[in-house]
Design a protein around this motif. Structure first.
Motif, PDB file in Angstrom:
ATOM      1  N   THR A  17     -13.573  -0.239 -17.522  1.00 59.47           N
ATOM      2  CA  THR A  17     -12.171  -0.594 -17.732  1.00 59.47           C
ATOM      3  C   THR A  17     -11.499  -1.065 -16.447  1.00 59.47           C
ATOM      4  O   THR A  17     -10.292  -1.218 -16.411  1.00 59.47           O
ATOM      5  N   ALA A  18     -12.267  -1.268 -15.407  1.00 59.63           N
ATOM      6  CA  ALA A  18     -11.667  -1.620 -14.112  1.00 59.63           C
ATOM      7  C   ALA A  18     -11.438  -3.113 -13.975  1.00 59.63           C
ATOM      8  O   ALA A  18     -12.173  -3.926 -14.533  1.00 59.63           O
ATOM      9  N   THR A  19     -10.378  -3.436 -13.227  1.00 60.44           N
ATOM     10  CA  THR A  19     -10.130  -4.814 -12.798  1.00 60.44           C
ATOM     11  C   THR A  19      -9.859  -4.754 -11.298  1.00 60.44           C
ATOM     12  O   THR A  19      -9.733  -3.655 -10.728  1.00 60.44           O
ATOM     13  N   ALA A  20      -9.701  -5.913 -10.701  1.00 66.06           N
ATOM     14  CA  ALA A  20      -9.388  -5.919  -9.266  1.00 66.06           C
ATOM     15  C   ALA A  20      -8.080  -5.168  -9.016  1.00 66.06           C
ATOM     16  O   ALA A  20      -7.958  -4.413  -8.042  1.00 66.06           O
ATOM     17  N   ALA A  21      -7.127  -5.368  -9.906  1.00 69.21           N
ATOM     18  CA  ALA A  21      -5.812  -4.723  -9.725  1.00 69.21           C
ATOM     19  C   ALA A  21      -5.926  -3.196  -9.808  1.00 69.21           C
ATOM     20  O   ALA A  21      -5.323  -2.482  -8.991  1.00 69.21           O
ATOM     21  N   VAL A  27      -7.402   2.696  -4.948  1.00 72.77           N
ATOM     22  CA  VAL A  27      -7.528   2.936  -3.496  1.00 72.77           C
ATOM     23  C   VAL A  27      -6.191   3.416  -2.928  1.00 72.77           C
ATOM     24  O   VAL A  27      -6.132   4.380  -2.152  1.00 72.77           O
ATOM     25  N   LEU A  28      -5.094   2.757  -3.353  1.00 70.58           N
ATOM     26  CA  LEU A  28      -3.761   3.184  -2.902  1.00 70.58           C
ATOM     27  C   LEU A  28      -3.495   4.638  -3.285  1.00 70.58           C
ATOM     28  O   LEU A  28      -2.938   5.414  -2.500  1.00 70.58           O
ATOM     29  N   THR A  29      -3.890   4.996  -4.508  1.00 69.72           N
ATOM     30  CA  THR A  29      -3.678   6.368  -4.993  1.00 69.72           C
ATOM     31  C   THR A  29      -4.442   7.366  -4.127  1.00 69.72           C
ATOM     32  O   THR A  29      -3.888   8.400  -3.722  1.00 69.72           O
ATOM     33  N   ILE A  30      -5.697   7.037  -3.828  1.00 64.93           N
ATOM     34  CA  ILE A  30      -6.516   7.946  -3.002  1.00 64.93           C
ATOM     35  C   ILE A  30      -5.901   8.097  -1.611  1.00 64.93           C
ATOM     36  O   ILE A  30      -5.803   9.206  -1.071  1.00 64.93           O
ATOM     37  N   VAL A  31      -5.434   6.966  -1.043  1.00 67.72           N
ATOM     38  CA  VAL A  31      -4.814   7.018   0.290  1.00 67.72           C
ATOM     39  C   VAL A  31      -3.572   7.907   0.260  1.00 67.72           C
ATOM     40  O   VAL A  31      -3.373   8.769   1.135  1.00 67.72           O
ATOM     41  N   MET A  32      -2.744   7.726  -0.773  1.00 73.96           N
ATOM     42  CA  MET A  32      -1.504   8.515  -0.853  1.00 73.96           C
ATOM     43  C   MET A  32      -1.801   9.990  -1.079  1.00 73.96           C
ATOM     44  O   MET A  32      -1.104  10.864  -0.538  1.00 73.96           O
ATOM     45  N   ILE A  33      -2.821  10.293  -1.881  1.00 75.36           N
ATOM     46  CA  ILE A  33      -3.182  11.695  -2.091  1.00 75.36           C
ATOM     47  C   ILE A  33      -3.716  12.301  -0.783  1.00 75.36           C
ATOM     48  O   ILE A  33      -3.434  13.460  -0.464  1.00 75.36           O
ATOM     49  N   GLY A  34      -4.431  11.485  -0.017  1.00 73.31           N
ATOM     50  CA  GLY A  34      -4.876  11.938   1.304  1.00 73.31           C
ATOM     51  C   GLY A  34      -3.693  12.255   2.206  1.00 73.31           C
ATOM     52  O   GLY A  34      -3.660  13.302   2.867  1.00 73.31           O
ATOM     53  N   LEU A 205      11.026  17.540   2.576  1.00 71.04           N
ATOM     54  CA  LEU A 205      11.516  16.504   1.653  1.00 71.04           C
ATOM     55  C   LEU A 205      10.605  15.285   1.708  1.00 71.04           C
ATOM     56  O   LEU A 205      10.265  14.714   0.662  1.00 71.04           O
ATOM     57  N   PHE A 206      10.193  14.891   2.914  1.00 72.10           N
ATOM     58  CA  PHE A 206       9.323  13.724   3.036  1.00 72.10           C
ATOM     59  C   PHE A 206       7.960  13.994   2.394  1.00 72.10           C
ATOM     60  O   PHE A 206       7.403  13.136   1.701  1.00 72.10           O
ATOM     61  N   SER A 207       7.424  15.208   2.604  1.00 71.98           N
ATOM     62  CA  SER A 207       6.134  15.562   1.992  1.00 71.98           C
ATOM     63  C   SER A 207       6.244  15.516   0.466  1.00 71.98           C
ATOM     64  O   SER A 207       5.327  15.063  -0.228  1.00 71.98           O
ATOM     65  N   LEU A 208       7.383  15.981  -0.031  1.00 75.07           N
ATOM     66  CA  LEU A 208       7.612  15.949  -1.480  1.00 75.07           C
ATOM     67  C   LEU A 208       7.678  14.504  -1.970  1.00 75.07           C
ATOM     68  O   LEU A 208       7.118  14.165  -3.020  1.00 75.07           O
ATOM     69  N   PHE A 209       8.318  13.656  -1.188  1.00 77.71           N
ATOM     70  CA  PHE A 209       8.415  12.231  -1.524  1.00 77.71           C
ATOM     71  C   PHE A 209       7.015  11.597  -1.576  1.00 77.71           C
ATOM     72  O   PHE A 209       6.696  10.845  -2.503  1.00 77.71           O
ATOM     73  N   VAL A 210       6.182  11.936  -0.580  1.00 81.65           N
ATOM     74  CA  VAL A 210       4.800  11.418  -0.557  1.00 81.65           C
ATOM     75  C   VAL A 210       4.074  11.880  -1.834  1.00 81.65           C
ATOM     76  O   VAL A 210       3.350  11.109  -2.476  1.00 81.65           O
ATOM     77  N   GLY A 211       4.288  13.137  -2.216  1.00 80.56           N
ATOM     78  CA  GLY A 211       3.662  13.681  -3.435  1.00 80.56           C
ATOM     79  C   GLY A 211       4.102  12.935  -4.683  1.00 80.56           C
ATOM     80  O   GLY A 211       3.284  12.605  -5.548  1.00 80.56           O
ATOM     81  N   VAL A 212       5.394  12.654  -4.785  1.00 80.49           N
ATOM     82  CA  VAL A 212       5.922  11.952  -5.971  1.00 80.49           C
ATOM     83  C   VAL A 212       5.340  10.540  -6.049  1.00 80.49           C
ATOM     84  O   VAL A 212       4.931  10.080  -7.124  1.00 80.49           O
ATOM     85  N   VAL A 213       5.275   9.851  -4.894  1.00 81.85           N
ATOM     86  CA  VAL A 213       4.711   8.491  -4.881  1.00 81.85           C
ATOM     87  C   VAL A 213       3.223   8.549  -5.261  1.00 81.85           C
ATOM     88  O   VAL A 213       2.752   7.758  -6.096  1.00 81.85           O
ATOM     89  N   ALA A 214       2.481   9.494  -4.674  1.00 77.85           N
ATOM     90  CA  ALA A 214       1.044   9.614  -4.955  1.00 77.85           C
ATOM     91  C   ALA A 214       0.799   9.883  -6.442  1.00 77.85           C
ATOM     92  O   ALA A 214      -0.068   9.259  -7.065  1.00 77.85           O
ATOM     93  N   PHE A 215       1.570  10.796  -7.015  1.00 75.46           N
ATOM     94  CA  PHE A 215       1.366  11.146  -8.422  1.00 75.46           C
ATOM     95  C   PHE A 215       1.812  10.015  -9.352  1.00 75.46           C
ATOM     96  O   PHE A 215       1.244   9.841 -10.431  1.00 75.46           O
ATOM     97  N   THR A 216       2.822   9.248  -8.929  1.00 72.06           N
ATOM     98  CA  THR A 216       3.259   8.111  -9.757  1.00 72.06           C
ATOM     99  C   THR A 216       2.159   7.046  -9.795  1.00 72.06           C
ATOM    100  O   THR A 216       1.856   6.486 -10.862  1.00 72.06           O
ATOM    101  N   LEU A 217       1.555   6.774  -8.623  1.00 72.59           N
ATOM    102  CA  LEU A 217       0.441   5.817  -8.579  1.00 72.59           C
ATOM    103  C   LEU A 217      -0.734   6.326  -9.419  1.00 72.59           C
ATOM    104  O   LEU A 217      -1.365   5.554 -10.154  1.00 72.59           O
ATOM    105  N   LEU A 218      -0.991   7.634  -9.311  1.00 69.65           N
ATOM    106  CA  LEU A 218      -2.074   8.233 -10.103  1.00 69.65           C
ATOM    107  C   LEU A 218      -1.807   8.056 -11.601  1.00 69.65           C
ATOM    108  O   LEU A 218      -2.715   7.732 -12.379  1.00 69.65           O
ATOM    109  N   PHE A 219      -0.539   8.245 -11.989  1.00 75.37           N
ATOM    110  CA  PHE A 219      -0.174   8.070 -13.394  1.00 75.37           C
ATOM    111  C   PHE A 219      -0.450   6.644 -13.858  1.00 75.37           C
ATOM    112  O   PHE A 219      -1.067   6.428 -14.910  1.00 75.37           O
TER     113      PHE A 219
END
Lengths: 256, 162
Positions: A17-21, A27-34, A205-219
């Motif tokens: 089910t993968a595409t380039a996008a 990859v972005l999700t993995i980076v943000m979770i890191g 607050l910033f760590s929480l923001f990073v978490g929200v962005v990471a989880f949104t990308l994961l979603f």
């Protein structure tokens, strides 16, 4: 970005089910979770009262945000299916995929909340307003997934589940505001409160923001893949039906 | 035998739409009504605790029954005795003395709000707690952030709730 599976995908394809996008998104999700791991575990400070237990917040809050988001997407897609002229089955698949993701992350919310509660409150669970309504929301969407699996034609099931998806989402504001509506053991909102006053240390607050962005990308990543899997399941079912009909016709000596 | 009428039937789309929307409207009304009922029930019966100043004053906070009381642990009031912990909980100028059989769990300490489950001992007026839950606030402060103004604010927060 389309939700349909890649055009080259067939039942015999190895591309999945993968595409380039989606690969870029993955990859972005993995980076943000890191980054979330680095900020949540190493850079953000411990809390004056809770100590290191506060780090559970960086998973607990983004996971409930993701669950809310998933249930709202389910409702929007359900509305598109139910009220759209074409009664889009793709919208139904998006609704189903989003609800599945939402249920998983609502379970994560409940488990992390119980662990956090044990450390700070001293108990895993209490039937206060927030915990009770959250459990109700979780159960409602398990019910939604059950409705999707009921007997009936594909369109009947899609219509039924769309109605449930539109009704169940009404619980989301109830859960979010339960700590304001009733007296609860659970704390009130730190970030999305009514007074918009954020009572959170800057790095927390910033760590929480990073978490929200990471989880949104994961979603988004999970939603794209799961929707495409559901599309492939539907295509597979149709292919199977066509094959069965062709076989039956062949048995009866009828040419298609 | 007469010729069958093969004239296409008129479009019935508007009627079908009415059929589809009506159950939705009814269901939505049922959910709203159900929500109002649940809200009312929760407001009157499932408020998780009574504040200290409501004990004996507010309906459902009578001293002759099992209660959950919320208040801030008074500064300098915590005494750990053999097998028990004694402390005051305060809210809005009122105070209750608590005897908890054991050592409270969670992040229990002075100046933090707690909910104590238990009953009043009529003879001593002491609240005999059998469960203490620490009710953490929505404020998060870094542990190493010991600037003077925050320390003063913390102290004031404990005083103001007492």
């Amino acid at each position: 970005m389309t939700l349909d599976p890649p055009s080259t995908v067939s039942t015999t394809s190895r591309r999945g089910t993968a595409t380039a996008a989606t690969r870029v998104l993955g990859v972005l999700t993995i980076v943000m979770i890191g980054w979330l791991g680095v900020f949540g575990l190493l850079l953000s400070p411990a809390d004056r009262d809770q100590g290191d237990a506060v780090r559970i917040m960086y998973v607990h809050v983004p996971s409930v945000w993701l669950a809310y988001l998933a249930f709202i997407v389910t409702a929007l897609a359900s509305a598109v299916h139910l009220f759209g002229k074409s009664h889009s089955m793709q919208a139904d698949r998006v609704a189903g995929a989003s609800a599945e993701i939402g249920v998983v992350f609502m379970a994560v919310t409940l488990v992390t909340g119980m662990l956090w509660g044990r450390i700070t409150w001293g108990v895993y669970w209490q039937w206060d307003a927030r915990l009770t309504t959250t459990a109700l929301l979780f159960i409602s969407y398990i019910g939604y997934l059950a409705v999707r699996g009921l007997e009936g034609s594909r369109s009947q099931r899609a219509r039924r589940s769309a109605i449930v998806g539109l009704l169940a989402v009404l619980e989301v504001p109830l859960v979010h505001w339960s700590v304001r509506l009733w007296r609860s053991l659970h704390q009130e909102a730190t970030v999305l409160g009514t007074d918009l006053d954020v009572s959170l240390d800057g790095l927390m607050l910033f760590s929480l923001f990073v978490g929200v962005v990471a989880f949104t990308l994961l979603f988004l990543w999970l939603l794209l893949h799961r929707s495409r899997v559901l599309t492939m399941i539907d295509l597979s079912a149709e292919t199977g039906l066509d094959a069965a009909l062709a076989q039956r016709r062949a048995e009866g000596g009828v040419t298609a | 035998m007469s010729t069958p009428d093969l004239t296409p039937r008129p479009e019935q789309t508007p009627k079908r739409q009415r059929r589809r929307i009506m159950p939705m409207v009814v269901l939505a009304l049922v959910v709203v009504a159900g929500g109002v009922v649940i809200t009312q029930a929760l407001s009157t019966a499932v408020d998780y605790y009574c504040n200290v100043d409501e004990v004996g004053e507010r309906s459902g906070c009578d001293t002759g029954r099992r209660l959950r009381i919320q208040g801030t642990v008074g500064e300098g009031t915590v005494v750990v005795a053999t097998g028990a912990t004694l402390f005051d909980i305060r809210f809005n100028g009122a105070s209750v003395k608590v005897e908890y059989a054991g050592e409270p769990g969670g992040i229990f300490k002075e100046c933090l709000p707690v909910v104590v489950h238990g009953v009043f001992d009529e003879s001593s007026g002491m609240f005999l707690g059998d469960r203490v839950e620490v009710k953490h606030s929505e404020d998060y402060v870094a542990v190493n952030d010991n600037r003077l103004e925050e320390a003063e604010a913390d102290s004031a927060a404990c005083d103001s709730s007492a």
